[in-house]
Design a protein around this motif. Structure first.
Motif, mmCIF file in Angstrom:
data_model
loop_
_atom_site.group_PDB
_atom_site.id
_atom_site.type_symbol
_atom_site.label_atom_id
_atom_site.label_comp_id
_atom_site.label_asym_id
_atom_site.label_seq_id
_atom_site.Cartn_x
_atom_site.Cartn_y
_atom_site.Cartn_z
ATOM 1 N N LEU A 216 3.307 -1.464 4.554
ATOM 2 C CA LEU A 216 2.612 -2.168 3.473
ATOM 3 C C LEU A 216 2.314 -1.236 2.297
ATOM 4 O O LEU A 216 2.154 -1.689 1.162
ATOM 5 N N LEU A 217 2.245 0.055 2.580
ATOM 6 C CA LEU A 217 1.883 1.027 1.548
ATOM 7 C C LEU A 217 3.085 1.516 0.745
ATOM 8 O O LEU A 217 2.918 2.218 -0.256
ATOM 9 N N GLU A 218 4.273 1.142 1.187
ATOM 10 C CA GLU A 218 5.472 1.575 0.477
ATOM 11 C C GLU A 218 5.569 0.875 -0.880
ATOM 12 O O GLU A 218 5.243 -0.299 -1.006
ATOM 13 N N SER A 223 2.914 -5.855 -1.460
ATOM 14 C CA SER A 223 1.492 -5.669 -1.175
ATOM 15 C C SER A 223 0.985 -4.295 -1.609
ATOM 16 O O SER A 223 -0.219 -4.018 -1.511
ATOM 17 N N HIS A 224 1.877 -3.446 -2.080
ATOM 18 C CA HIS A 224 1.515 -2.066 -2.407
ATOM 19 C C HIS A 224 0.329 -1.988 -3.369
ATOM 20 O O HIS A 224 -0.546 -1.133 -3.217
ATOM 21 N N ASN A 225 0.280 -2.882 -4.335
ATOM 22 C CA ASN A 225 -0.768 -2.824 -5.354
ATOM 23 C C ASN A 225 -2.112 -3.389 -4.865
ATOM 24 O O ASN A 225 -3.075 -3.431 -5.628
ATOM 25 N N PHE A 226 -2.184 -3.822 -3.606
ATOM 26 C CA PHE A 226 -3.435 -4.332 -3.047
ATOM 27 C C PHE A 226 -4.348 -3.223 -2.550
ATOM 28 O O PHE A 226 -5.481 -3.478 -2.151
ATOM 29 N N PHE A 227 -3.863 -1.970 -2.592
ATOM 30 C CA PHE A 227 -4.590 -0.885 -1.943
ATOM 31 C C PHE A 227 -5.173 0.148 -2.905
ATOM 32 O O PHE A 227 -4.568 0.473 -3.921
ATOM 33 N N LYS A 228 -6.321 0.636 -2.517
ATOM 34 C CA LYS A 228 -6.942 1.773 -3.186
ATOM 35 C C LYS A 228 -6.677 2.993 -2.309
ATOM 36 O O LYS A 228 -7.207 3.080 -1.191
#
Length: 231
Positions: A216-218, A223-228
């Motif tokens: 998901l972090l790739e 979804s990558h832009n959902f994370f801090k």
């Protein structure tokens, strides 16, 4: 945003809090999404003052971020908070499962078996990740109930808002059958009182959970832009 029926004797403010939090936790309101007090007031049918109070409460729970001169947003999924919740959950669940091997409310085995059966049905269907996620959480909660540690489970939920949003994202793509098989092993270990197998069972489940969300972090993942990502 999904609107739910208002509960009997529920105030407008409590209703707004419940609806907004459930929409954030179910990802109907996406991480990073801009929120408008005016639009929320119109949709929920209450004035802007209680809406503002609800947003401040959600901010204190790390689910809302207020950016000066910019606006109010659904918080990104904070990986530090995810890791804290993951650490707490698995450390405490290992102890709970070991306790369950020694003494467990056997009436709850019926509900565990029913829950697992419902998971199996959803695992063979396309979609259904939100329903599966609810069953997953309830499944783990039952072990805490079985050893009279329901308040411990509630404490885990309180710290797991970012962790659970991460899990829901991954469950949209995970092979759910793998999780069902692991859950079946949970029940078997408790029924057969194999306390010596609990640690490896938890460690395997923890590694699987972590591995299931790494993609998901790739950057190529939507979804990558959902994370801090804290550095």
């Amino acid at each position: 945003m999904v609107l739910y029926d208002k509960n009997e004797n529920e105030s407008g403010k409590d209703y707004a809090y419940r609806v907004l939090k459930e929409n954030i936790m179910s990802l109907e309101l996406k991480p990073g999404e801009l929120l408008s007090e005016i639009e929320l007031s119109e949709k929920l049918g209450i004035s802007r003052t209680p809406i503002r109070e609800v947003l401040m409460k959600l901010k204190s729970e790390h689910l809302i971020e207020v950016k000066p001169q910019s606006g109010t947003y659904v918080s990104l999924i904070d990986l530090d908070l995810v890791q804290e919740a993951r650490f707490m959950r698995f450390a405490l669940e290992e102890k709970v499962l070991k306790s369950a091997c020694e003494e467990f409310n056997e009436e709850l085995f019926v509900e565990l078996d029913k829950n697992l059966y419902a998971q199996q049905i959803l695992a063979d269907m396309e979609g259904g990740e939100k329903e599966f996620h609810k069953l997953d959480n309830r499944f783990h909660e039952l072990f805490f109930l079985g050893v009279n540690k329901v308040n411990v489970w509630q404490s885990i939920l309180n710290i797991s808002t970012h962790y659970n949003r991460m899990r829901l994202l991954s469950q949209a793509e995970d092979p759910k059958k793998d999780v069902v098989e692991q859950h079946a092993e949970f029940i078997k270990v408790i029924k057969e009182k194999h306390i010596d197998k609990v640690e490896s069972l938890i460690n395997d489940h923890m590694r699987y959970t972590k591995k299931s969300w790494e993609h998901l972090l790739e950057e190529k993942n939507e979804s990558h832009n959902f994370f801090k990502i804290n550095k």
